[in-house]
Motif scaffolding. Structure first.
Motif, mmCIF file in Angstrom:
data_model
loop_
_atom_site.group_PDB
_atom_site.id
_atom_site.type_symbol
_atom_site.label_atom_id
_atom_site.label_comp_id
_atom_site.label_asym_id
_atom_site.label_seq_id
_atom_site.Cartn_x
_atom_site.Cartn_y
_atom_site.Cartn_z
ATOM 1 N N HIS A 1 0.814 -1.220 0.000
ATOM 2 C CA HIS A 1 0.000 0.000 0.000
ATOM 3 C C HIS A 1 0.845 1.267 0.000
ATOM 4 O O HIS A 1 0.304 2.379 -0.038
ATOM 5 N N SER B 1 4.069 3.567 -1.754
ATOM 6 C CA SER B 1 4.825 3.734 -2.992
ATOM 7 C C SER B 1 6.267 3.289 -2.777
ATOM 8 O O SER B 1 6.703 3.029 -1.647
ATOM 9 N N ASN C 1 8.174 3.195 0.749
ATOM 10 C CA ASN C 1 8.797 1.973 1.257
ATOM 11 C C ASN C 1 10.230 2.242 1.707
ATOM 12 O O ASN C 1 10.644 1.817 2.792
ATOM 13 N N GLU D 1 5.674 4.879 -8.043
ATOM 14 C CA GLU D 1 4.988 3.635 -8.393
ATOM 15 C C GLU D 1 4.776 2.777 -7.142
ATOM 16 O O GLU D 1 5.374 3.020 -6.090
ATOM 17 N N TYR D 2 3.958 1.753 -7.291
ATOM 18 C CA TYR D 2 3.717 0.811 -6.195
ATOM 19 C C TYR D 2 4.391 -0.528 -6.516
ATOM 20 O O TYR D 2 4.614 -0.842 -7.693
#
Length: 369
Positions: free
Chosen positions: A97, A99, A103, A135-136
């Motif tokens: 959850h 990006s 992280n 981005e994820y």
């Protein structure tokens, strides 16, 4: 001037489960910027050792030091979050959850916003993913996720990085590049790395020092070159590569084989020895009307065999021979394409300087006649 202590040192660590010693009197040290690989088969105690160092498991005896300071024994224990230890796992453990940038920033809660942003950008640039900051994880490939996990683990500038099979989930074609990139980043950071792996190739590629474990114990340690060329026993040699093994008995400190005699100093008459030779160190010559090639001090005596099968493996060929002296099977590898037909007679010679001689402990050895 006093020598600086190791970044990480563990002394006589033991861990028991149900009365069985899973880790048995293990000691090792890792210097800043050094990569040490804990190598061994599944269940030998590698990951448990890593968990004890990280503080998520507790040893039954032994001590752990970081930069010369005691952080854990059986009475005193610094909590995991205060050990300056980063961890990487094979599943990357990224937060889906968050990006990519979030992280990486996860462990930087004590930093100011500008410092946090600068560190995240620095690390994502270093691993080549700055353009994926928003981005994820699900949008990234396995190799890209691994690099994000590396950046996240390095973000708080840990003095020690513990890595548990971090590359095992990657495609083989990507693995070498990702390993090399990871190693370069870790060296730049000056991090002391303890890497757990069951793959000898990975340990040889990455390690400054290899610690070989078996049944919870350290059986050998040293630089990759020494581990490969001077293994402590037959099992250690076989862990690094395939072996051809001929068993013979000792007489007057010599063991006779179809390839000549081998010295066996220190072993009593009548004891069995295993003479091991790696497939790449067998030399092959064509049988020309039954005439054997000349014996040489380097290659010893020739022995004749017939081709059982030959296979092309990509960058080398594997040829198996049924030996005439006792019907045993010996394997040879040769660079390039070499695919003789089955039942072709050939002479085999062995590189005597590449042979390894061990006291025999295996019942599956082939006795020399």
């Amino acid at each position: 001037m006093a020598e600086a202590p190791p970044r990480l040192e563990i002394r006589n660590i033991t861990r028991q489960f149900g009365g069985r010693k899973v880790v048995d009197d293990v000691s090792l040290s890792v210097a800043p910027g050094e990569v040490t690989c804990l190598l061994g088969p599944s269940g030998c105690g590698k990951s448990t050792t890593l968990r004890i160092i990280a503080g998520v498991d507790m040893q039954n005896s032994g001590e752990i030091y970081i930069d010369g300071k005691l952080i854990c024994d059986t009475q005193f224990r610094v909590p995991p979050e205060r050990r300056s230890v980063g961890m990487m796992f094979q599943d990357f453990a990224l937060f889906p959850h968050l990006s990519v940038a979030q992280n990486v920033a996860f462990g930087l809660t004590k930093s100011r916003r500008a410092e946090r942003a600068a560190r995240v950008h620095e690390l994502l640039t270093r691993v080549g993913l700055a353009h994926y900051a928003d981005e994820y994880p699900h949008a990234l490939s396995g190799g890209e996720q691994q690099r994000v996990a590396l950046a996240r683990a390095l973000a708080p500038r840990p003095g020690i990085m513990l890595m548990d099979e971090p590359f095992s989930g990657l495609d083989n074609r990507l693995r070498d590049d990702i390993r090399d990139e990871t190693l370069a980043v870790l060296k730049e950071e000056g991090t002391a790395v303890l890497l757990v792996t069951h793959e000898p190739e990975e340990a040889m590629r990455m390690a400054d020092q290899i610690v070989l474990m078996r049944d919870g114990k350290v059986v050998q340690r040293g630089a990759p070159y020494n581990m490969y060329n001077a293994p402590v026993d037959r099992a250690a040699a076989a862990f690094f590569s395939d072996l051809n093994v001929i068993t013979s008995s000792v007489h007057n400190m010599m063991a006779a084989t179809p390839f000549g005699e081998f010295m066996t100093p220190g072993l009593p008459d009548g004891s069995l020895v295993d003479i091991a030779i790696r497939p790449q160190h067998l030399k092959i010559e064509f049988d020309r009307n039954g005439h054997a090639p000349s014996a040489t001090p380097q290659n010893g005596m020739p022995a004749r065999g017939r081709v059982e099968r030959a296979r092309f493996m990509g960058d080398e060929s594997l040829v198996e021979f049924r030996m005439e002296y006792d019907g045993s099977l010996l394997k040879a590898t040769l660079p390039g394409v070499f695919l003789p037909k089955p039942d072709t007679p050939m002479w085999l010679l062995i590189r005597r300087d590449r042979c390894l001689v061990f006291p025999s402990t295996h019942s599956d050895s082939i006795a020399a006649s």
